[in-house]
Design a protein around this motif. Structure first.
Motif, PDB file in Angstrom:
ATOM      1  N   GLY A  72       0.797  -1.223   0.000  1.00 39.15           N
ATOM      2  CA  GLY A  72       0.000   0.000   0.000  1.00 39.15           C
ATOM      3  C   GLY A  72       0.824   1.264   0.000  1.00 39.15           C
ATOM      4  O   GLY A  72       0.309   2.348   0.257  1.00 39.15           O
ATOM      5  N   ASP A 119      -8.237   5.579  -0.063  1.00 39.95           N
ATOM      6  CA  ASP A 119      -6.993   5.370  -0.803  1.00 39.95           C
ATOM      7  C   ASP A 119      -6.166   4.242  -0.204  1.00 39.95           C
ATOM      8  O   ASP A 119      -5.572   3.432  -0.932  1.00 39.95           O
ATOM      9  CB  ASP A 119      -6.172   6.654  -0.839  1.00 39.95           C
ATOM     10  N   ALA A 123      -5.231   0.837  -1.975  1.00 47.09           N
ATOM     11  CA  ALA A 123      -3.797   0.647  -2.211  1.00 47.09           C
ATOM     12  C   ALA A 123      -3.345  -0.739  -1.783  1.00 47.09           C
ATOM     13  O   ALA A 123      -2.549  -1.392  -2.471  1.00 47.09           O
ATOM     14  CB  ALA A 123      -2.998   1.711  -1.468  1.00 47.09           C
ATOM     15  N   LYS A 127      -4.660  -2.314  -5.518  1.00 45.48           N
ATOM     16  CA  LYS A 127      -3.492  -1.879  -6.279  1.00 45.48           C
ATOM     17  C   LYS A 127      -2.294  -2.786  -6.042  1.00 45.48           C
ATOM     18  O   LYS A 127      -1.588  -3.152  -6.995  1.00 45.48           O
ATOM     19  CB  LYS A 127      -3.132  -0.435  -5.916  1.00 45.48           C
TER      20      LYS A 127
END
Length: 259
Positions: A72, A119, A123, A127
């Protein structure tokens, strides 16, 4: 746990499990090792727990190694693979089984979620797996396995876990897309969606009434155990699952079937 060693279905394979120091990740690491795989036990902060996981595998004749990186954050995938190479023996190490298990929750109801919370959840949960896979494709051997841990909260409305559910939905779509992309290499890509699992990240289960309520979600009237999920992952990692790809396997004990 018993280890099949050189005669197990995963003998000669190398696996990496993110977030493997405890809970579901630890059970997955133990399960893959029991099948004969050498397992990379990734952790973010709990070194003692990661060492306990490695020790538990080695105590019964298995092979494992620990590696620490934070997910992250910028450059997390590159850092993870560098740590993997170093811990596995140096050089550009090959891989047969990648399990993206690491994940975080966070504030749930939409009015409680700040941009920074959102976020961070995406993350780590969406992500990081994306770029771990991207950066690892050159070391993942043909015929390999990618298994992403999703969640049962993507199947029903669960307002208390809005950002978490959305991040896991992204993982499920990524799983489907990569199955198509990597099929030509014989690599299967699947997801596993647990329901409510009894781990130390759910301290509320110490309350008998709360645990009984959670047990009622499943048609078996019990709370899931990490091994219930790990055995599904073990199957998907094996040659028995060679014809299964692009699937999201529900491992929730039939939670919500009557809804």
């Amino acid at each position: 746990m018993s280890v099949n060693g050189t005669h197990g279905p995963l003998a000669g394979k190398t696996a990496l499990v993110t977030g493997a120091s405890r809970g579901i990740g630890r059970a997955i690491a133990l399960r893959l090792a029991a099948g004969g795989a050498r397992v990379g036990v990734h952790y973010a902060s709990n070194e003692a727990a990661a060492k306990e996981t490695v020790a538990a595998i080695e105590a019964v004749g298995g092979s494992a190694f620990a590696l620490r990186t934070e997910l992250g954050v910028p450059g997390d995938a590159d850092a993870l693979w560098a740590a993997f190479d170093a811990a596995a023996g140096g050089g550009h190490q090959g891989l047969d089984i990648l399990v993206n298990n690491a994940g975080i929750a966070g504030p749930g109801l939409i009015h409680e979620v700040e941009e920074a919370d959102y976020d961070q959840v995406f993350a780590v949960n969406a992500k990081a797996p994306f770029f771990i896979i991207k950066k690892g494709l050159d070391r993942l051997r043909d015929g390999g396995r990618i298994i992403n841990i999703s969640s049962g909260v993507t199947k029903v409305a669960f307002p208390g876990m809005t950002s978490y559910a959305a991040s896991k939905g992204a993982v499920e779509v990524l799983t489907l897309t990569l199955a198509q992309t990597l099929g030509s290499r014989g690599i299967t890509v699947n997801a596993v969606s647990p329901g409510t699992i009894e781990t130390d990240i759910h301290p509320w289960m110490a309350d008998a009434a709360a645990k009984a309520h959670a047990a009622g979600f499943s048609v078996f009237d019990r709370v899931g155990q990490p091994e219930d999920v790990a055995d599904v992952v073990g199957f998907l990692a094996s040659d028995d699952a060679r014809w299964i790809t692009g699937q999201n396997i529900d491992a929730s004990g039939g939670s919500g079937l009557g809804l």
